[in-house]
Design an enzyme around this catalytic site. Structure first.
Site, PDB file in Angstrom:
ATOM      1  N   PRO A  87       1.034  -1.209  -0.036  1.00 44.06           N
ATOM      2  CA  PRO A  87       0.081   0.094  -0.014  1.00 44.06           C
ATOM      3  C   PRO A  87       0.842   1.117  -0.160  1.00 44.06           C
ATOM      4  CG  PRO A  87      -0.396  -1.167   2.057  1.00 44.06           C
ATOM      5  CD  PRO A  87       0.572  -2.096   1.096  1.00 44.06           C
ATOM      6  N   GLU A 114       3.312  -7.444   8.752  1.00 48.46           N
ATOM      7  CA  GLU A 114       3.432  -6.019   8.497  1.00 48.46           C
ATOM      8  C   GLU A 114       4.506  -5.626   7.330  1.00 48.46           C
ATOM      9  OE1 GLU A 114       1.864  -3.650  10.355  1.00 48.46           O
ATOM     10  OE2 GLU A 114       0.681  -5.437  10.866  1.00 48.46           O
ATOM     11  N   ARG A 152      -4.560  -9.503 -19.931  1.00 49.28           N
ATOM     12  CA  ARG A 152      -5.790  -8.861 -21.034  1.00 49.28           C
ATOM     13  C   ARG A 152      -5.384  -8.213 -22.201  1.00 49.28           C
ATOM     14  NH1 ARG A 152      -8.272  -4.434 -20.059  1.00 49.28           N
ATOM     15  NH2 ARG A 152     -10.227  -4.844 -20.948  1.00 49.28           N
ATOM     16  N   ASP A 167     -10.155   0.351 -26.521  1.00 52.04           N
ATOM     17  CA  ASP A 167      -9.298   1.675 -27.276  1.00 52.04           C
ATOM     18  C   ASP A 167     -10.133   2.865 -27.219  1.00 52.04           C
ATOM     19  OD1 ASP A 167      -7.446  -0.134 -29.902  1.00 52.04           O
ATOM     20  OD2 ASP A 167      -6.745   0.598 -27.753  1.00 52.04           O
TER      21      ASP A 167
HETATM   22  N1  ADE Z   1      -0.853  -5.116   0.207  1.00 53.93           N
HETATM   23  C1  ADE Z   1      -1.644  -4.613   0.864  1.00 53.93           C
HETATM   24  N2  ADE Z   1      -2.450  -3.667   0.731  1.00 53.93           N
HETATM   25  C2  ADE Z   1      -1.968  -3.471  -0.619  1.00 53.93           C
HETATM   26  C3  ADE Z   1      -2.493  -2.390  -1.731  1.00 53.93           C
HETATM   27  N3  ADE Z   1      -3.597  -1.523  -1.410  1.00 53.93           N
HETATM   28  N4  ADE Z   1      -1.931  -2.519  -2.986  1.00 53.93           N
HETATM   29  C4  ADE Z   1      -0.770  -3.659  -3.015  1.00 53.93           C
HETATM   30  N5  ADE Z   1      -0.438  -4.382  -2.245  1.00 53.93           N
HETATM   31  C5  ADE Z   1      -0.975  -4.353  -0.891  1.00 53.93           C
END
Ligand code: ADE
Length: 240
Positions: A87, A114, A152, A167
């Protein structure tokens, strides 16, 4: 050359999961791409096969050890980009998918707990990528999202109809709404213009709808659209 995906995870049995179905699954079966899920735990060295430890500096949870993760990475790295799903990463966009799908494939590292000790992320010069501003319980679902978006776009995976749709939306606008038969359903009519056969009028209506919806839902995209910014996203998905 076949597009190759390798996923490093503590839960290899999650794969292919949804990627074994539908468009991606058919392409996988047809050999247009390959998917290998490797268990990071196979690279653990102690008799408990432990992969994590408590964070230096204190705090909740556990951190994945750099030495174990590095050994897992070492076993698979080649010329493909090495991506750590997190994240904290840069946002994943359609432009990222397009660029990855044009290359030889990808190696995806999935964290749990974590996350991963930052030193192995730095030492291996991993690209950190996020699929959105929310926290998943691990990188696996994010890896599947990234792979689905890339696969894809591999030449030959989408049929002509799907490619044409792809497209048609690359101008920072959300897609206009779609309708099919029956023309009346529960007292709701399909917008008249769509039944008119007037292609210019239909195109104008769709453009207006795309603009109305983008303004209402995505002021950020609308600003980029009116600015004439380079789209980071082709907004149309092929749908189910
Ligand atoms: N791992 C945990 N949350 C994530 C996210 N939002 N994007 C990518 N990997 C993640």
């Amino acid at each position: 050359m076949t597009w190759r995906a390798t996923v490093l995870t503590l839960f290899p049995e999650m794969f292919p999961g949804p990627l074994g179905q539908s468009l991606a699954g058919r392409a996988l079966a047809a050999g247009r791409w390959t998917l290998a899920a490797r268990n990071i735990r196979d690279y653990a060295t102690d008799r408990h096969r432990s992969v994590d430890d408590s964070p230096f500096g204190g705090g909740a949870g556990m951190v994945m050890r750099p030495d174990i993760v590095d050994a897992a990475v070492a076993a698979v790295v080649d010329e493909r980009p090495l991506i750590y799903l997190s994240p904290r990463g840069r946002p994943f966009t359609q432009a990222s998918a397009r660029s990855l799908s044009a290359g030889p494939g990808v190696v995806l590292l999935c964290g749990r707990y974590e996350g991963v000790d930052q030193r192995v992320v730095d030492a291996r010069e991993m690209e950190e990528i996020s699929i959105g501003d929310y926290v998943l319980s691990g990188g696996e679902l994010a890896a599947m999202v990234v792979l689905d978006a890339c696969v894809r776009l591999i030449p030959g995976v989408m049929g002509a109809a799907e490619s044409a749709l792809e497209d048609s939306f690359s101008s920072n606008l959300l897609e206009y709404p779609q309708y099919t038969r029956p023309a009346e359903w529960r007292g709701r009519q399909v917008p008249e213009v769509l039944l008119s056969g007037n292609h210019a009028a239909i195109a104008a209506w769709r453009q207006a709808e795309a603009e109305r919806i983008t303004k209402a839902r995505r002021p950020d995209l609308w600003a980029a659209h009116t600015r004439g910014a380079e789209p980071s996203v082709a907004r149309r998905s092929a749908g189910p």
